[in-house]
Design a protein around this motif. Structure first.
Motif, PDB file in Angstrom:
ATOM      1  N   UNK A 308       0.818  -1.222   0.000  1.00 17.49           N
ATOM      2  CA  UNK A 308       0.000   0.000   0.000  1.00 17.49           C
ATOM      3  C   UNK A 308       0.845   1.263   0.000  1.00 17.49           C
ATOM      4  N   UNK A 309       1.840   1.325   0.897  1.00 13.82           N
ATOM      5  CA  UNK A 309       2.655   2.534   1.005  1.00 13.82           C
ATOM      6  C   UNK A 309       3.498   2.739  -0.245  1.00 13.82           C
ATOM      7  N   UNK A 310       4.063   1.665  -0.763  1.00 16.09           N
ATOM      8  CA  UNK A 310       4.883   1.764  -1.974  1.00 16.09           C
ATOM      9  C   UNK A 310       4.069   2.353  -3.122  1.00 16.09           C
ATOM     10  N   UNK A 311       2.783   2.000  -3.192  1.00 12.51           N
ATOM     11  CA  UNK A 311       1.923   2.463  -4.277  1.00 12.51           C
ATOM     12  C   UNK A 311       1.188   3.750  -3.930  1.00 12.51           C
ATOM     13  N   UNK A 312       1.403   4.253  -2.719  1.00 12.03           N
ATOM     14  CA  UNK A 312       0.754   5.508  -2.331  1.00 12.03           C
ATOM     15  C   UNK A 312      -0.745   5.400  -2.151  1.00 12.03           C
ATOM     16  N   UNK A 313      -1.216   4.261  -1.675  1.00 11.44           N
ATOM     17  CA  UNK A 313      -2.659   4.059  -1.526  1.00 11.44           C
ATOM     18  C   UNK A 313      -3.169   4.719  -0.252  1.00 11.44           C
ATOM     19  N   UNK A 314      -4.376   5.252  -0.283  1.00 11.94           N
ATOM     20  CA  UNK A 314      -4.901   5.968   0.884  1.00 11.94           C
ATOM     21  C   UNK A 314      -5.459   5.018   1.940  1.00 11.94           C
ATOM     22  N   UNK A 315      -5.584   5.543   3.161  1.00  6.95           N
ATOM     23  CA  UNK A 315      -6.325   4.845   4.217  1.00  6.95           C
ATOM     24  C   UNK A 315      -7.802   5.162   3.993  1.00  6.95           C
ATOM     25  N   UNK A 316      -8.621   4.119   3.897  1.00  3.80           N
ATOM     26  CA  UNK A 316     -10.033   4.313   3.572  1.00  3.80           C
ATOM     27  C   UNK A 316     -10.901   4.334   4.818  1.00  3.80           C
ATOM     28  N   UNK A 317     -12.098   4.866   4.665  1.00  3.29           N
ATOM     29  CA  UNK A 317     -13.070   4.931   5.738  1.00  3.29           C
ATOM     30  C   UNK A 317     -13.943   3.675   5.696  1.00  3.29           C
ATOM     31  N   UNK A 318     -13.893   2.875   6.765  1.00  2.00           N
ATOM     32  CA  UNK A 318     -14.616   1.606   6.787  1.00  2.00           C
ATOM     33  C   UNK A 318     -16.119   1.805   6.625  1.00  2.00           C
ATOM     34  N   UNK A 319     -16.701   2.731   7.365  1.00  3.00           N
ATOM     35  CA  UNK A 319     -18.154   2.887   7.308  1.00  3.00           C
ATOM     36  C   UNK A 319     -18.627   3.376   5.940  1.00  3.00           C
ATOM     37  N   UNK A 320     -17.812   4.171   5.262  1.00  2.00           N
ATOM     38  CA  UNK A 320     -18.182   4.586   3.905  1.00  2.00           C
ATOM     39  C   UNK A 320     -18.238   3.382   2.966  1.00  2.00           C
ATOM     40  N   UNK A 321     -17.252   2.497   3.077  1.00  3.91           N
ATOM     41  CA  UNK A 321     -17.245   1.298   2.242  1.00  3.91           C
ATOM     42  C   UNK A 321     -18.392   0.369   2.628  1.00  3.91           C
ATOM     43  N   UNK A 322     -18.666   0.263   3.919  1.00  2.88           N
ATOM     44  CA  UNK A 322     -19.771  -0.568   4.386  1.00  2.88           C
ATOM     45  C   UNK A 322     -21.101  -0.063   3.832  1.00  2.88           C
ATOM     46  N   UNK A 323     -21.281   1.248   3.787  1.00  2.00           N
ATOM     47  CA  UNK A 323     -22.521   1.821   3.263  1.00  2.00           C
ATOM     48  C   UNK A 323     -22.743   1.418   1.804  1.00  2.00           C
ATOM     49  N   UNK A 324     -21.659   1.351   1.037  1.00  3.05           N
ATOM     50  CA  UNK A 324     -21.773   0.906  -0.352  1.00  3.05           C
ATOM     51  C   UNK A 324     -22.203  -0.554  -0.396  1.00  3.05           C
ATOM     52  N   UNK A 325     -21.590  -1.387   0.447  1.00  2.03           N
ATOM     53  CA  UNK A 325     -21.952  -2.801   0.486  1.00  2.03           C
ATOM     54  C   UNK A 325     -23.390  -3.026   0.913  1.00  2.03           C
ATOM     55  N   UNK A 326     -23.851  -2.260   1.904  1.00  2.00           N
ATOM     56  CA  UNK A 326     -25.244  -2.372   2.356  1.00  2.00           C
ATOM     57  C   UNK A 326     -26.198  -2.010   1.222  1.00  2.00           C
ATOM     58  N   UNK A 327     -25.877  -0.923   0.531  1.00  2.00           N
ATOM     59  CA  UNK A 327     -26.727  -0.524  -0.592  1.00  2.00           C
ATOM     60  C   UNK A 327     -26.770  -1.597  -1.673  1.00  2.00           C
ATOM     61  N   UNK A 328     -25.618  -2.179  -1.981  1.00  2.00           N
ATOM     62  CA  UNK A 328     -25.560  -3.221  -2.999  1.00  2.00           C
ATOM     63  C   UNK A 328     -26.377  -4.438  -2.577  1.00  2.00           C
ATOM     64  N   UNK A 329     -26.315  -4.770  -1.286  1.00  2.00           N
ATOM     65  CA  UNK A 329     -27.071  -5.913  -0.798  1.00  2.00           C
ATOM     66  C   UNK A 329     -28.566  -5.664  -0.797  1.00  2.00           C
ATOM     67  N   UNK A 330     -28.978  -4.484  -0.373  1.00  2.00           N
ATOM     68  CA  UNK A 330     -30.401  -4.177  -0.307  1.00  2.00           C
ATOM     69  C   UNK A 330     -31.024  -4.092  -1.693  1.00  2.00           C
ATOM     70  N   UNK A 331     -30.252  -3.634  -2.681  1.00  2.00           N
ATOM     71  CA  UNK A 331     -30.781  -3.455  -4.033  1.00  2.00           C
ATOM     72  C   UNK A 331     -30.605  -4.687  -4.915  1.00  2.00           C
ATOM     73  N   UNK A 332     -29.896  -5.699  -4.392  1.00  2.00           N
ATOM     74  CA  UNK A 332     -29.688  -6.914  -5.171  1.00  2.00           C
ATOM     75  C   UNK A 332     -28.678  -6.770  -6.281  1.00  2.00           C
ATOM     76  N   UNK A 333     -27.743  -5.813  -6.144  1.00  2.00           N
ATOM     77  CA  UNK A 333     -26.728  -5.623  -7.181  1.00  2.00           C
ATOM     78  C   UNK A 333     -25.772  -6.803  -7.287  1.00  2.00           C
ATOM     79  N   UNK A 334     -25.577  -7.528  -6.182  1.00  2.00           N
ATOM     80  CA  UNK A 334     -24.710  -8.709  -6.197  1.00  2.00           C
ATOM     81  C   UNK A 334     -25.607  -9.937  -6.111  1.00  2.00           C
ATOM     82  N   UNK A 335     -25.663 -10.752  -7.150  1.00  2.00           N
ATOM     83  CA  UNK A 335     -26.490 -11.951  -7.092  1.00  2.00           C
ATOM     84  C   UNK A 335     -26.015 -12.893  -5.996  1.00  2.00           C
TER      85      UNK A 335
END
Length: 338
Positions: A308-335
């Protein structure tokens, strides 16, 4: 391997990746990789797609429509000629020999690097790959690339995609958001690495933006060539199922009492899945695959160096990513897998 330095390359060598071809630019991970490669502005990006494909591709791509599944690869080789990198991000449902045909064409065209449809498991962990029924695929891909002698492979180790897996039903990370159920494997405290789609896109874009070779023997800066025939390790989060559950409750504003929580053994789930697969029931493949990662001895938490550091990747916000996953699950985006 003999050291290669930029100073020793022929006249006209620029020591950077300028031309990249991608197969699967309109797919799940392919579209993310394409987005971040285009955003970097450092490459000419060519999407290789079937003539019959109707998928909409983003602006800024060059598009080559080629029948790459046929036996005659003349046109494909011509499209690949001059490309420095080939990214293969195909559906798991693509014909089994598709990757091999692309790899052979890339070798004929002299493509230097191939990212060959491996975005997940730690490819250096033989036991994990064997138990997950991925070792044969890994060995087939890597050995063919090496045997042809023209290209080097690079495998992106990112483990399971976080938002996709969170929203993908109880056979993945255990959650069904519409039913408010959660299947906890073991005691739910086994930590694994997991990566979001954007983190994977950033990782590949950063990787292919590195200089190809060190300038000379004194140059210790990171290069693309240092990853030849090996793995790049990236991650968004190191967390256990219980950490995911806490994030889910924060995002959804729920409490334990709002959920039906059951507990299963990861080892037993994996064993049941393997037995079913041996009888030809591939419906349990996903359950088997995910259960194996949560074994208590830590295979889901890779032991290799994280880049991660070698590639300069950021530290992400867990709850922001979780919100995307919840939305995908509720809407059936992932079979769901069953």
């Amino acid at each position: 391997m003999t050291a290669n330095y930029a100073k020793d390359q022929p006249d006209g060598f620029t020591n950077r990746i300028e031309k990249i071809a991608i197969v699967g630019a309109g797919g799940q991970i392919g579209s993310v990789l394409t987005e971040h490669l285009l955003k970097s502005g450092k490459h000419t990006l060519t999407a290789i797609t079937r003539p019959s494909s109707t998928k909409k591709l983003p602006e800024g791509l060059q598009v080559a429509r080629v029948n790459y599944s046929g036996d005659d690869d003349t046109e494909l080789v011509e499209v690949l000629r001059g490309q420095q990198v080939l990214i293969i991000s195909m559906s798991v449902h693509a014909p089994r020999d598709s990757v091999s045909k692309l790899v052979r064409a890339a070798a004929k065209a002299g493509v230097s690097y191939i990212l060959p449809n491996w975005f997940g498991h730690d490819a250096a962990n033989d036991a994990l790959c064997e138990d997950s029924m991925l070792k044969a695929s890994r060995d087939s891909i890597t050995s063919e690339i090496e045997s042809l002698g023209a290209s080097s492979y690079i495998l992106l180790v990112c483990n399971f995609w976080y938002e996709f897996s969170l929203g993908g039903g109880p056979d993945r990370f255990g959650f069904d958001f519409n039913k408010r159920t959660f299947v906890e494997l073991g005691d739910g405290t086994v930590p694994i690495r997991t990566s979001t789609w954007p983190q994977c896109g950033r990782a590949v874009a950063a990787l292919l933006s590195l200089k190809e070779f060190p300038d000379d023997g004194a140059d210790m800066s990171p290069t693309l060539s240092q990853f030849r025939n090996g793995c790049v390790y990236v991650s968004s989060f190191r967390l256990a199922q219980r950490d995911m559950f806490e994030s889910v409750k924060r995002v959804t504003g729920t409490a334990d009492a709002d959920w039906t929580v059951t507990r299963e053994s990861a080892e037993e789930r994996w064993g049941q899945g393997r037995a079913a697969l041996q009888e030809g029931n591939w419906k349990l493949f996903t359950k088997m695959l995910y259960s194996r990662m949560f074994f208590p001895h830590g295979d889901g938490d890779y032991k290799g160096e994280l880049h991660n550091d070698l590639l300069g990747l950021p530290v992400e916000d867990l709850d922001e990513a979780t919100a995307v996953g919840v939305r995908m699950g509720e809407s059936g985006e992932v079979p769901f897998s069953h």
